[in-house]
Design a protein around this motif. Structure first.
Motif, PDB file in Angstrom:
ATOM      1  N   PHE A  37     -18.640 -21.486 -24.917  1.00  8.31           N
ATOM      2  CA  PHE A  37     -18.582 -21.280 -26.356  1.00  8.31           C
ATOM      3  C   PHE A  37     -19.759 -20.422 -26.817  1.00  8.31           C
ATOM      4  O   PHE A  37     -19.611 -19.480 -27.592  1.00  8.31           O
ATOM      5  CB  PHE A  37     -18.596 -22.635 -27.065  1.00  8.31           C
ATOM      6  CG  PHE A  37     -18.482 -22.520 -28.547  1.00  8.31           C
ATOM      7  CD1 PHE A  37     -17.324 -22.024 -29.117  1.00  8.31           C
ATOM      8  CD2 PHE A  37     -19.536 -22.885 -29.368  1.00  8.31           C
ATOM      9  CE1 PHE A  37     -17.223 -21.892 -30.492  1.00  8.31           C
ATOM     10  CE2 PHE A  37     -19.440 -22.749 -30.739  1.00  8.31           C
ATOM     11  CZ  PHE A  37     -18.277 -22.255 -31.301  1.00  8.31           C
ATOM     12  N   TRP A  38     -20.922 -20.720 -26.272  1.00  7.38           N
ATOM     13  CA  TRP A  38     -22.118 -19.948 -26.640  1.00  7.38           C
ATOM     14  C   TRP A  38     -21.961 -18.490 -26.187  1.00  7.38           C
ATOM     15  O   TRP A  38     -22.253 -17.570 -26.943  1.00  7.38           O
ATOM     16  CB  TRP A  38     -23.340 -20.615 -26.001  1.00  7.38           C
ATOM     17  CG  TRP A  38     -24.650 -19.995 -26.335  1.00  7.38           C
ATOM     18  CD1 TRP A  38     -25.544 -19.466 -25.442  1.00  7.38           C
ATOM     19  CD2 TRP A  38     -25.237 -19.826 -27.623  1.00  7.38           C
ATOM     20  NE1 TRP A  38     -26.636 -18.986 -26.101  1.00  7.38           N
ATOM     21  CE2 TRP A  38     -26.476 -19.188 -27.447  1.00  7.38           C
ATOM     22  CE3 TRP A  38     -24.810 -20.140 -28.919  1.00  7.38           C
ATOM     23  CZ2 TRP A  38     -27.317 -18.873 -28.503  1.00  7.38           C
ATOM     24  CZ3 TRP A  38     -25.647 -19.817 -29.983  1.00  7.38           C
ATOM     25  CH2 TRP A  38     -26.877 -19.194 -29.761  1.00  7.38           C
ATOM     26  N   ARG A  45     -21.785  -8.072 -21.935  1.00  8.90           N
ATOM     27  CA  ARG A  45     -21.092  -7.396 -20.835  1.00  8.90           C
ATOM     28  C   ARG A  45     -22.047  -7.155 -19.697  1.00  8.90           C
ATOM     29  O   ARG A  45     -23.061  -6.485 -19.866  1.00  8.90           O
ATOM     30  CB  ARG A  45     -20.570  -6.033 -21.294  1.00  8.90           C
ATOM     31  CG  ARG A  45     -19.593  -6.158 -22.401  1.00  8.90           C
ATOM     32  CD  ARG A  45     -19.415  -4.842 -23.089  1.00  8.90           C
ATOM     33  NE  ARG A  45     -18.765  -5.086 -24.363  1.00  8.90           N
ATOM     34  CZ  ARG A  45     -17.772  -4.368 -24.828  1.00  8.90           C
ATOM     35  NH1 ARG A  45     -17.343  -3.345 -24.161  1.00  8.90           N
ATOM     36  NH2 ARG A  45     -17.224  -4.663 -25.969  1.00  8.90           N
ATOM     37  N   LYS A 201     -11.273 -10.715 -33.360  1.00  6.11           N
ATOM     38  CA  LYS A 201     -10.621  -9.658 -32.615  1.00  6.11           C
ATOM     39  C   LYS A 201      -9.369 -10.189 -31.925  1.00  6.11           C
ATOM     40  O   LYS A 201      -8.306  -9.587 -32.000  1.00  6.11           O
ATOM     41  CB  LYS A 201     -11.592  -9.087 -31.585  1.00  6.11           C
ATOM     42  CG  LYS A 201     -11.000  -7.939 -30.821  1.00  6.11           C
ATOM     43  CD  LYS A 201     -11.803  -7.542 -29.615  1.00  6.11           C
ATOM     44  CE  LYS A 201     -10.854  -6.879 -28.631  1.00  6.11           C
ATOM     45  NZ  LYS A 201     -11.472  -6.322 -27.474  1.00  6.11           N
ATOM     46  N   ARG A 207      -1.814  -8.584 -27.520  1.00  2.27           N
ATOM     47  CA  ARG A 207      -1.733  -8.953 -26.110  1.00  2.27           C
ATOM     48  C   ARG A 207      -2.086 -10.432 -25.920  1.00  2.27           C
ATOM     49  O   ARG A 207      -1.486 -11.120 -25.107  1.00  2.27           O
ATOM     50  CB  ARG A 207      -2.690  -8.069 -25.327  1.00  2.27           C
ATOM     51  CG  ARG A 207      -2.583  -8.253 -23.841  1.00  2.27           C
ATOM     52  CD  ARG A 207      -3.432  -7.227 -23.135  1.00  2.27           C
ATOM     53  NE  ARG A 207      -3.600  -7.572 -21.736  1.00  2.27           N
ATOM     54  CZ  ARG A 207      -4.443  -6.965 -20.929  1.00  2.27           C
ATOM     55  NH1 ARG A 207      -5.188  -5.974 -21.395  1.00  2.27           N
ATOM     56  NH2 ARG A 207      -4.557  -7.306 -19.676  1.00  2.27           N
ATOM     57  N   GLN A 210       0.848 -12.429 -27.039  1.00  2.00           N
ATOM     58  CA  GLN A 210       1.939 -12.342 -26.070  1.00  2.00           C
ATOM     59  C   GLN A 210       1.647 -13.221 -24.861  1.00  2.00           C
ATOM     60  O   GLN A 210       2.523 -13.946 -24.381  1.00  2.00           O
ATOM     61  CB  GLN A 210       2.149 -10.897 -25.632  1.00  2.00           C
ATOM     62  CG  GLN A 210       3.538 -10.704 -25.029  1.00  2.00           C
ATOM     63  CD  GLN A 210       3.584  -9.544 -24.064  1.00  2.00           C
ATOM     64  OE1 GLN A 210       2.673  -8.722 -24.013  1.00  2.00           O
ATOM     65  NE2 GLN A 210       4.642  -9.472 -23.291  1.00  2.00           N
ATOM     66  N   LYS A 397      -8.946 -11.197 -15.974  1.00  2.00           N
ATOM     67  CA  LYS A 397      -9.071  -9.734 -15.935  1.00  2.00           C
ATOM     68  C   LYS A 397     -10.230  -9.282 -16.804  1.00  2.00           C
ATOM     69  O   LYS A 397     -11.003  -8.401 -16.435  1.00  2.00           O
ATOM     70  CB  LYS A 397      -7.773  -9.080 -16.413  1.00  2.00           C
ATOM     71  CG  LYS A 397      -6.666  -9.076 -15.383  1.00  2.00           C
ATOM     72  CD  LYS A 397      -5.469  -8.309 -15.935  1.00  2.00           C
ATOM     73  CE  LYS A 397      -4.273  -8.386 -15.005  1.00  2.00           C
ATOM     74  NZ  LYS A 397      -3.051  -7.930 -15.695  1.00  2.00           N
ATOM     75  N   GLU A 407     -16.062 -11.524 -24.300  1.00  8.18           N
ATOM     76  CA  GLU A 407     -14.648 -11.630 -24.657  1.00  8.18           C
ATOM     77  C   GLU A 407     -13.909 -12.552 -23.706  1.00  8.18           C
ATOM     78  O   GLU A 407     -13.018 -13.295 -24.118  1.00  8.18           O
ATOM     79  CB  GLU A 407     -14.015 -10.236 -24.677  1.00  8.18           C
ATOM     80  CG  GLU A 407     -14.566  -9.400 -25.819  1.00  8.18           C
ATOM     81  CD  GLU A 407     -13.938  -8.021 -25.915  1.00  8.18           C
ATOM     82  OE1 GLU A 407     -13.001  -7.727 -25.161  1.00  8.18           O
ATOM     83  OE2 GLU A 407     -14.406  -7.247 -26.761  1.00  8.18           O
TER      84      GLU A 407
END
Lengths: 440, 435
Positions: A37-38, A45, A201, A207, A210, A397, A407
């Motif tokens: 969560f953090w 990245r 986001k 996606r 989906q 992925k 993300e």
């Protein structure tokens, strides 16, 4: 009488005994969730050096900064020599002064200066700076913004000179120094704490919806079939017949095969040219063509569900069998005496008494199915046209192939929330059935 | 009431956990703080280097290591085998390198990795070494050098190269097609001759191979994904035309009905079984399809450049580079090994024992190399290699590849049109590059 110095009362003693397990729950369950969560609150990245650390404040990547600073001075001096025209010379001197001013402000802190010297020493011997504490120095947000602004305006000045210069070599020199200033600018890092932006986001990301839809569809359909088939298998192997032990053992084989191996195997069976399952389903006109299975989105989902049903029905059967064995035989004998037929026995005795076992089995399977990863990853990789991607595959992925931990963690937290919701609903259902009146 | 209380309790615990996690967020990477002052490289000191690469079934790696150890008795090479799948290798490397592990010193990288690894600070830049040892980078194929270059620095040395080519059955085809339209015509016409089932095979599954195929079509019709300044230019009439051509081929009845599951492996097995007239694949198929033990079409296989579109023929650059781990404890020795491997001597071993195409232009004149691979003596092949086009060079290549795989796969299944695919790729790649 000996006086005891210290004694826990019963309640405290109780807590002391469960403390280790509470700690274990904390370390093993809550800690990773909180960590994810953090992470999900950052633009984090691993493969981007400007965002490879979680930073609440502005920082300077000393390794890059010190390395660049070493060249800036000499390059600017060289430029001052080659520059034609007083105005260009003037600009270069201004740049030199400006950078010097900021740099001395940076190292005016004694601690920072020590670090800079240490990094410098390492770099002189081509050694990487492995120590995160040494590599990143927290700086004042305003100072960082100011320095960045100054550097980017200097960069633009140099680019302007480069563009106006007619001489090709001089142009290249100016451009090179401009790039160096640009890279120094990038070494001054902004905070990458972004709060709930990642969630916003993904909320708008088609996606994600989906893949969530695919996962839900897969979960509902496969768990339904597993339940029906599992119940039938359990009823069968609950009866006494010759070779029952053998059947009971062999039913479990699919469950014992590692999922990745099973997925590879089904991949061959489904193959549109040589797959035997594909061939017979086509001959029996169950599917439109032998290549429908893995080459279309619907076929892909069908294949995954079929493979999963094959693999986990035994598990369901086992859990339900355990429930069946707890039903006392006397109930059936009594109903026989009352003249009930087999169907009445099933619906009025077996099913009601199995209810809690079934709910527990469903809970396990639903949670498991919702996190489906290996089967899909190996069998279709999410294709074709991304129509079989589950949310866990999407998270993998993002996290591992693209190194986007911020993300990726967001997606993992979304999985966690969904799973928590499912458990909550089941526990409510089971709780009213199973635990009612028994907890005390 | 009770429930409410419980809920609040849970909330406080969660909050506490979050705060604790926040406080200790940065402390993980501190463990590997090694400031080893004593490892100043001394040429007499015995050094062991760990070299990682994908599974090598040819045995060339051992020959290479032996030859190197003979020349540098003080350096020992230890070989670490990685998975054969390039994507899995990538994920293992990034896991190791993002933890700043010094375990691997030298490793082989797929041509699409250097930009990403350079940006992430996983690789040592080689410019200083190249300058000190006076390596002539012009001796290598230009495309392969470019693939190892990012932001003006050289991060990887080209080790061997690969480029897509068109294979055909010499017993069926007299005149291999020059353009994609001719290919479509011939594949349709010749399908069925000599027991073939299919006219043409390509790689159209949703994976990295789809990108190499698409890059070839896009290049042949004059489009591009990124221009030289890293601007996204994929939404162009040329790209749309290229995708439409792919759709036409994938949707035709001369390709297998499950072409959307085809990777190199399916292509190879169908082709050597004698099922197809044409196939797009990497040069290795030349050797395996002429191997009489496993191939039914040995002796009847030829290859040529891929068909041309409006803008000539284009083949995608493949192949592998050698890189040095940024955190290696023996950078100088590692460079010696990289220099040897990618130099004439090492590349000759890789070509002769491993059957891979050298990146040094002059090696194609060497007789031993010419004898080693059936393709190496063909001037056609050298030309293909020289003109191979790289996939988009970008530090966020994995993300670009992911976006393109999805959109192209959707276009090939017919979910969206070629225009939509090009438009979606444009906006999505732009978004990804901005963030």
């Amino acid at each position: 009488m000996k006086k005891r110095r210290f004694q826990l009362n019963e309640k405290q003693l109780g807590y002391a005994f469960v403390l280790p397990s509470l700690l274990l729950v904390f370390v093993v369950i809550l800690w990773p969730v909180a960590q994810s969560f953090w992470n999900s609150m950052f633009d984090y990245r691993l493969n981007d050096p400007t965002r490879s650390e979680k930073m609440m404040d502005a920082n300077i990547d000393l390794e890059t900064y010190v390395d660049n600073y070493f060249f800036i001075e000499s390059q600017l001096d060289a430029l001052a020599d080659t520059a034609v025209g007083d105005q260009d010379k003037q600009t270069i001197h201004e740049i030199e002064d400006g950078i010097e001013k900021h740099h001395s402000e940076l190292i005016s802190d004694k601690q920072v200066k020590e670090k800079v010297d240490k990094v410098d020493k390492l770099l002189m011997r081509y050694k990487p700076v492995n120590n995160t504490d040494l590599k990143y120095q927290k700086v004042d947000n305003d100072f960082a913004a100011d320095y960045r602004k100054a550097l980017s305006s200097y960069e633009q000045d140099l680019v302007a000179i480069a563009e106006s210069s007619g001489d090709k070599d001089a142009q290249a020199d100016f451009q090179q120094t401009a790039d160096l200033l640009g890279s120094t600018n990038e070494a001054i890092l902004k905070s990458n704490f972004i709060g709930f932006d990642n969630y916003k986001k993904y909320f708008k990301d088609k996606r994600m919806w989906q893949s969530l839809g695919n996962t839900t569809f897969f979960t509902v359909i496969s768990v339904f079939f597993e339940l029906v088939l599992g119940l039938l298998v359990a009823l069968l192997i609950n009866r006494t017949f010759k070779g029952r032990g053998l059947i009971r053992a062999s039913v479990l084989i699919p469950w014992a095969v590692p999922t990745a191996v099973a997925a590879m195997m089904w991949g061959f069976l489904y193959d549109g040219q040589s797959g035997i399952v594909a061939h017979y389903l086509d001959v029996l006109k169950i599917i439109p063509g032998s290549s429908w299975l893995l080459s279309t989105g619907d076929g892909g989902l069908f294949s995954i569900i079929l493979a999963d049903v094959w693999k986990t029905t035994p598990y369901m059967a086992l859990l339900i069998l355990a429930g069946l064995q707890t039903i006392p035989g006397s109930l059936y004998e009594a109903s026989d005496v009352d003249g009930a037929n087999k169907f009445q026995q099933f619906f009025n005795i077996t099913l009601p008494l199995l209810k809690s076992s079934i709910l527990v089995a469903l809970l396990f399977r639903t949670l498991d199915a919702f996190r489906v990863f290996d089967l899909i990853y190996v069998l279709t990789g999410g294709g074709p046209a991304n129509s079989t991607e589950s949310i866990s595959v999407y998270a993998y992925k993002t996290m591992f192939a693209q190194q986007n931990f911020g993300e990726g963690s967001t997606l993992s937290v979304i999985v966690f929330l969904c799973v928590a919701l499912i458990s909550f609903i089941y526990v409510k259902l089971i709780g009213s059935e199973l635990f009612a009146g028994r907890t005390k | 009431m009770k429930v409410k209380k419980k809920l609040f309790g849970g909330f406080w615990i969660l909050l506490l956990v979050v705060i604790l996690a926040a406080c200790s967020g940065d402390s993980e990477a501190d463990g590997n703080d090694k400031e080893s002052d004593d490892s100043d490289s001394n040429s007499d000191e015995q050094v062991t280097l760990t070299y990682a690469r994908g599974v090598d079934t040819t045995g060339a790696t051992e020959v290479l290591a032996e030859a190197f150890e003979k020349e540098h008795p003080n350096i020992k090479i230890e070989f670490q085998e990685m998975p054969s799948d390039s994507g899995e290798q990538h994920d293992q490397y990034v896991t190791a390198f993002s933890a700043k592990s010094a375990e691997i010193d030298v490793f082989d990288a797929d041509v699409i990795w250097p930009a990403e690894f350079a940006q992430a600070d996983y690789a040592l830049d080689l410019d200083r070494f190249i300058e000190a040892d006076d390596i002539d980078m012009d001796a290598y194929f230009e495309g392969t050098v470019k693939a190892g270059n990012f932001k003006g620095k050289q991060w990887a040395m080209p080790k061997f190269t690969d480029a897509g080519v068109l294979f055909y059955r010499t017993d069926i085809v007299d005149d291999p097609p020059e353009t994609w339209d001719e290919l479509i015509e011939q594949a349709d016409e010749l399908k069925g001759e000599k027991d073939t089932e299919f006219g043409y095979l390509m790689q159209a599954s949703q994976y990295e191979g789809l990108i190499t195929n698409a890059v070839e079509y896009i290049g042949a019709y004059g489009g591009a994904v990124l221009d030289e300044d890293e601007n996204v230019v994929v939404d162009s009439p040329e790209t749309v035309k290229a995708i439409e051509k792919m759709q036409e081929i994938v949707g035709s009845d001369f390709v297998p009905s499950n072409i959307l599951n085809f990777t190199e492996i399916e292509t190879e097995s169908a082709f050597i079984e004698g099922n197809a007239v044409f196939a797009r694949n990497w040069p290795y198929l030349q050797a395996s399809s002429n191997d009489e033990d496993k191939s039914k079409v040995a002796g009847n296989v030829g290859f040529t450049t891929l068909p041309a579109g409006d803008d000539g023929s284009a083949s995608a650059l493949g192949g592998w580079m050698s890189m040095i781990n940024r955190y290696s404890e023996h950078p100088e020795e590692a460079w010696e090994f990289v220099k040897f491997m990618t130099g004439p001597e090492g590349q000759k071993i890789t070509a002769v024992d491993g059957g891979s195409a050298p990146t040094l232009v002059d090696l194609y004149d060497d007789e031993e190399v010419q004898d080693a691979g059936v393709t190496f003596s063909e001037p056609d092949f050298v030309e293909v290699l020289e003109n191979a086009i790289p996939r988009p060079v970008s530090p966020i290549y994995p993300e670009i590849s992911d976006i393109m795989q999805i959109e192209l796969s959707k276009a090939l299944t017919g979910d969206i049109t070629a225009e939509e695919a090009a438009g979606n790729m444009q906006t999505k790649i732009e978004d990804a590059m901005e963030d």
